[in-house]
Design a protein around this motif. Structure first.
Motif, PDB file in Angstrom:
ATOM      1  N   TYR A 105       0.833  -1.209   0.000  1.00  0.00           N
ATOM      2  CA  TYR A 105       0.000   0.000   0.000  1.00  0.00           C
ATOM      3  C   TYR A 105       0.867   1.258   0.000  1.00  0.00           C
ATOM      4  CZ  TYR A 105      -3.350   3.446   1.837  1.00  0.00           C
ATOM      5  OH  TYR A 105      -4.128   4.581   2.031  1.00  0.00           O
TER       6      TYR A 105
ATOM      7  N   LYS B 273       1.309   4.191  -2.779  1.00  0.00           N
ATOM      8  CA  LYS B 273       1.019   5.590  -2.448  1.00  0.00           C
ATOM      9  C   LYS B 273       2.209   6.484  -2.801  1.00  0.00           C
ATOM     10  CE  LYS B 273      -3.062   5.012  -1.384  1.00  0.00           C
ATOM     11  NZ  LYS B 273      -4.034   5.449  -2.390  1.00  0.00           N
TER      12      LYS B 273
ATOM     13  N   HIS C  76     -10.024  11.676  -1.303  1.00  0.00           N
ATOM     14  CA  HIS C  76     -11.155  10.812  -0.940  1.00  0.00           C
ATOM     15  C   HIS C  76     -10.699   9.364  -0.763  1.00  0.00           C
ATOM     16  CE1 HIS C  76     -15.238   9.231  -0.906  1.00  0.00           C
ATOM     17  NE2 HIS C  76     -14.819   8.313  -1.756  1.00  0.00           N
ATOM     18  N   ASN C  77      -9.901   8.884  -1.721  1.00  0.00           N
ATOM     19  CA  ASN C  77      -9.425   7.493  -1.639  1.00  0.00           C
ATOM     20  C   ASN C  77      -8.489   7.291  -0.446  1.00  0.00           C
ATOM     21  OD1 ASN C  77     -10.917   6.677  -3.835  1.00  0.00           O
ATOM     22  ND2 ASN C  77      -9.269   6.983  -5.307  1.00  0.00           N
TER      23      ASN C  77
ATOM     24  N   ALA D  61      -8.653   8.943   2.349  1.00  0.00           N
ATOM     25  CA  ALA D  61      -9.506   8.947   3.544  1.00  0.00           C
ATOM     26  C   ALA D  61     -10.143   7.574   3.758  1.00  0.00           C
ATOM     27  CB  ALA D  61     -10.584  10.020   3.417  1.00  0.00           C
ATOM     28  N   GLY D  62     -10.570   6.944   2.659  1.00  0.00           N
ATOM     29  CA  GLY D  62     -11.244   5.644   2.770  1.00  0.00           C
ATOM     30  C   GLY D  62     -10.298   4.499   3.048  1.00  0.00           C
ATOM     31  N   THR D  63      -9.060   4.619   2.553  1.00  0.00           N
ATOM     32  CA  THR D  63      -8.148   3.479   2.668  1.00  0.00           C
ATOM     33  C   THR D  63      -7.183   3.577   3.862  1.00  0.00           C
ATOM     34  OG1 THR D  63      -6.562   4.530   1.142  1.00  0.00           O
ATOM     35  CG2 THR D  63      -8.166   3.008   0.186  1.00  0.00           C
TER      36      THR D  63
ATOM     37  N   GLY E 108      -7.128   4.606   7.075  1.00  0.00           N
ATOM     38  CA  GLY E 108      -7.553   4.007   8.347  1.00  0.00           C
ATOM     39  C   GLY E 108      -7.830   2.523   8.219  1.00  0.00           C
ATOM     40  N   SER E 109      -8.316   2.106   7.053  1.00  0.00           N
ATOM     41  CA  SER E 109      -8.589   0.678   6.847  1.00  0.00           C
ATOM     42  C   SER E 109      -7.300  -0.128   6.899  1.00  0.00           C
ATOM     43  CB  SER E 109      -9.278   0.456   5.493  1.00  0.00           C
ATOM     44  OG  SER E 109     -10.499   1.159   5.426  1.00  0.00           O
ATOM     45  N   TYR E 110      -6.202   0.491   6.513  1.00  0.00           N
ATOM     46  CA  TYR E 110      -4.889  -0.163   6.588  1.00  0.00           C
ATOM     47  C   TYR E 110      -4.223   0.097   7.943  1.00  0.00           C
ATOM     48  CZ  TYR E 110      -4.748  -1.773   1.735  1.00  0.00           C
ATOM     49  OH  TYR E 110      -5.000  -2.442   0.560  1.00  0.00           O
TER      50      TYR E 110
ATOM     51  N   THR F 241      -6.205   8.903   6.933  1.00  0.00           N
ATOM     52  CA  THR F 241      -7.630   9.200   6.763  1.00  0.00           C
ATOM     53  C   THR F 241      -7.899  10.667   7.102  1.00  0.00           C
ATOM     54  OG1 THR F 241      -8.474   6.969   7.027  1.00  0.00           O
ATOM     55  CG2 THR F 241      -9.926   8.724   7.766  1.00  0.00           C
TER      56      THR F 241
ATOM     57  N   GLU G 291      -9.528  16.357   0.679  1.00  0.00           N
ATOM     58  CA  GLU G 291     -10.762  16.301  -0.118  1.00  0.00           C
ATOM     59  C   GLU G 291     -11.592  17.575   0.088  1.00  0.00           C
ATOM     60  OE1 GLU G 291     -13.396  13.081   0.918  1.00  0.00           O
ATOM     61  OE2 GLU G 291     -14.608  13.344  -0.885  1.00  0.00           O
TER      62      GLU G 291
END
Lengths: 102, 130
Positions: free
Chosen positions: A22, A26, A50-51, A53-55, A57-59, A65, A72
């Motif tokens: 990841y 990036k 936007h991407n 922000a979504g990814t 924290g998920s990682y 995020t 954004e």
């Protein structure tokens, strides 16, 4: 940013290969973001923010995020100065982040 | 009650595709098929017929709500729950998304170690009403 921020995370072993890949992606994507900033291309900055922000924290990389959310919003407002601040913050993150696994 | 086994995820963001697929397959034991876009999903989803569809909201060309309307026109998917996945987590934004008739919302970012359990709980909550 005037303050030195330490981006340090200890994540579950589940994330190990995922996070390394990841962050590599990036870093590669960052050139596109810089180009968008130089061209005041707010649409591209907004999508990347936007991407992020979504990814992020998920990682497990929660600061991403936060940075992505602000990037954004700044792009939605066509605020180039704020976009530059967030892009610099993002660069600092990519340059300094340290991740360990448990 | 239909048991949740097969999930279709429609999301253009590779980082989410990789992470969610791994979380839902390796951690939760589901079978996941990923489509990169609404157009690809609409063209190929009849080959899969899942128990649940996870649909990203903001995508290039065709956004989630538009894809949702088209998916609901497919007879074989009449009783398949559809959850939006979104990073727009404000109260007003969630209300607008639920007003489309979608069955539930999954927030981004998500915890991949808990995603499967979260989705199963939401699925079990809606499946009895369909």
């Amino acid at each position: 940013m005037g303050l030195s921020v330490i981006y340090e995370y200890e994540l579950a072993s589940f994330y190990k290969e995922l996070v390394e890949e990841y962050l590599k992606n990036k870093n590669e994507e960052f050139e596109k973001l810089e180009r968008a900033m130089n061209e005041s291309d707010f649409t591209t900055i907004k999508i990347i923010g936007h991407n992020l922000a979504g990814t992020g924290g998920s990682y497990g990389l929660t600061s991403l995020t936060d940075i992505g959310d602000r990037m954004e919003s700044s792009a939605e407002e066509s605020n180039l100065e704020e976009c530059k601040n967030q892009i610099n913050e993002y660069r600092q993150f990519l340059d300094t982040v340290k991740v360990s696994y448990k | 009650m239909s048991e949740l086994k097969k999930i279709v995820m429609i999301d253009d963001e590779k980082a989410i595709q990789i992470l969610a697929k791994m979380a839902l397959e390796k951690v939760a034991g589901f079978e996941v098929t990923v489509f990169d876009s609404g157009a690809q999903a609409l063209s190929e989803i009849k080959n899969v017929i899942p128990d649940l569809i996870l649909l990203d909201v903001i995508m290039p060309e065709m956004e989630g709500p538009e894809v949702f309307v088209e998916l609901r026109k497919i007879e074989e998917l009449n009783k398949v729950p559809i959850f939006f996945m979104t990073g727009k987590n404000g109260e007003d934004e969630i209300k607008l998304l639920l007003a489309t008739g979608v069955n539930d919302i999954v927030n981004k970012p998500f915890d991949p170690l808990k995603l499967g359990a979260q989705i199963k709980e939401k699925y079990d909550g809606v499946i009895g009403d369909l």
